[in-house]
Design an enzyme around this catalytic site. Structure first.
Site, mmCIF file in Angstrom:
data_model
loop_
_atom_site.group_PDB
_atom_site.id
_atom_site.type_symbol
_atom_site.label_atom_id
_atom_site.label_comp_id
_atom_site.label_asym_id
_atom_site.label_seq_id
_atom_site.Cartn_x
_atom_site.Cartn_y
_atom_site.Cartn_z
ATOM 1 N N ASP A 35 -22.568 -16.332 6.448
ATOM 2 C CA ASP A 35 -21.365 -16.650 5.646
ATOM 3 C C ASP A 35 -21.562 -16.331 4.160
ATOM 4 O O ASP A 35 -20.704 -16.644 3.335
ATOM 5 C CB ASP A 35 -20.993 -18.133 5.816
ATOM 6 N N GLY A 36 -22.692 -15.724 3.815
ATOM 7 C CA GLY A 36 -22.904 -15.306 2.429
ATOM 8 C C GLY A 36 -23.710 -16.295 1.604
ATOM 9 O O GLY A 36 -24.105 -15.988 0.482
ATOM 10 N N GLU A 37 -23.953 -17.490 2.146
ATOM 11 C CA GLU A 37 -24.715 -18.468 1.361
ATOM 12 C C GLU A 37 -26.171 -18.022 1.226
ATOM 13 O O GLU A 37 -26.709 -17.331 2.083
ATOM 14 C CB GLU A 37 -24.646 -19.852 2.030
ATOM 15 N N GLN A 93 -21.487 -21.375 -25.137
ATOM 16 C CA GLN A 93 -20.454 -22.428 -25.175
ATOM 17 C C GLN A 93 -21.190 -23.742 -25.441
ATOM 18 O O GLN A 93 -21.415 -24.557 -24.549
ATOM 19 C CB GLN A 93 -19.687 -22.452 -23.836
ATOM 20 N N HIS A 125 -29.908 -20.080 -27.857
ATOM 21 C CA HIS A 125 -28.877 -19.623 -28.795
ATOM 22 C C HIS A 125 -28.538 -20.665 -29.860
ATOM 23 O O HIS A 125 -28.259 -20.318 -30.997
ATOM 24 C CB HIS A 125 -27.625 -19.232 -28.011
ATOM 25 N N LYS A 185 -21.550 -9.664 -41.455
ATOM 26 C CA LYS A 185 -20.768 -9.357 -40.248
ATOM 27 C C LYS A 185 -19.516 -10.224 -40.160
ATOM 28 O O LYS A 185 -19.592 -11.436 -40.356
ATOM 29 C CB LYS A 185 -21.633 -9.592 -39.001
ATOM 30 N N ARG A 187 -16.705 -11.022 -37.287
ATOM 31 C CA ARG A 187 -16.350 -10.758 -35.895
ATOM 32 C C ARG A 187 -14.834 -10.656 -35.758
ATOM 33 O O ARG A 187 -14.107 -11.539 -36.200
ATOM 34 C CB ARG A 187 -16.915 -11.851 -34.978
#
Ligand code: R5P
Length: 291
Positions: A35-37, A93, A125, A185, A187
């Site tokens: 099933d892709g798991e 985030q 980060h 810079k 953004r």
């Protein structure tokens, strides 16, 4: 100490095991259920051992693999589990920008910790995210690895593409005993930036200049910075970063405007020429003297 290399960080994990005096190293078995798991299985006798699991979390699948491996290592009876996440995804985030958003970096930090005795990462980060960890947290720097490489190249000036990277470029310059400076810079959006040269920027005419950043994602920042440095007369422009994501055609666009691009091996890519393995191994050795 045992070192286990997740699918996103197999080569780095092997390098770390070598730095730990050829500590036992294992690559888990991985397959997909019909099933892709994801199915994972760790080998080796981990009972009572201190284990370092090395897995960057660039993709959602990497995160899932990390959680499954942590659980498997616990289940196998490891004494301690050191979760090494060289590139800690979702770290941008790091706050709520608009109502209704999660603090994704914090969410990841909390979940990673559930099955970790300590977490080790490289150039996280944001400072904010460090406060989200309740368990022992260690951060290696990509600066020594890049500096080791730059010592082998003629370098006249180190440049940060923005004011936010001033501390990084200054620390790198101090290691190499070279001058440094920063561009300005602005953004425009997630893919476009505008770079300008401050009035006090030194002359780069005929010089070998290295752009230093923590991460290259779309390449927009470095491409624009390299163009500006070329316009100013730089004869060689190199670009160095800790985390090389190089999305889509970033690598090709960077190659067109730079003489050399290099990153550390926190992520597997065509530019990983500087290894953070000695720096991560050092943290593990210091924290676990018997490792
Ligand atoms: C910005 O805060 C970072 O230091 C990098 O300059 C930025 O994330 C690089 O992104 P991109 O390669 O997409 O310009």
């Amino acid at each position: 100490m045992y070192v286990i290399g997740g699918g996103a960080s197999t080569s780095l994990a092997e390098r770390i095991s070598r730095e730990l005096g050829n500590a036992p190293f294992a690559i888990p078995f991985r397959k997909r259920f019909p099933d892709g798991e994801l199915y994972m299985r760790v080998g080796g006798k981990l009972e009572g051992e201190d284990v370092a699991l090395v897995q960057s979390t660039r993709t959602d699948q990497d995160v899932l693999e990390l959680f499954l491996l942590q659980d498997a290592i616990r289940e196998a009876g490891a004494r301690t589990l050191w979760t090494v996440i060289p590139y800690f995804g979702y770290s941008r985030q790091d706050r709520v920008f608009f109502p209704g958003e999660p603090v994704s970096a914090r969410a990841l930090a909390r979940h990673v910790e559930i099955d970790a005795d300590a977490v080790v990462t490289v150039d996280l980060h944001s400072e904010l995210t460090k406060g989200a960890f309740r368990k022992p947290f260690f951060e290696a720097s990509g600066i020594p690895a890049i500096a080791r490489l730059l010592r082998e190249r003629p370098v006249d000036l180190l440049v940060s593409p923005d004011k936010g990277g001033v501390d990084r470029v200054r620390r790198m310059a101090e290691r190499l005993h070279k001058p440094w400076s920063a561009l300005f810079k602005k953004r425009i959006d997630s893919e476009h930036v505008e770079l300008t040269v401050p009035e006090d920027f030194p002359s780069v005419h005929g010089k070998h200049v290295v752009l230093v950043d923590d991460v290259i994602t779309t390449g927009g920042t470095i491409v624009e910075s390299a163009r500006v440095l070329r316009q100013q007369g730089a004869s060689v422009v190199m670009a160095a970063c800790t985390h090389g994501l190089f999305l889509r055609d970033a690598f090709e666009r960077l190659k067109a405007v730079t003489d050399e691009i290099f990153s550390t091996d926190t992520l597997e890519n065509a530019a990983e020429k500087a290894s953070v393995a000695p720096d991560i191994a050092e943290i593990l050795k210091r924290a676990l003297p018997a490792a």
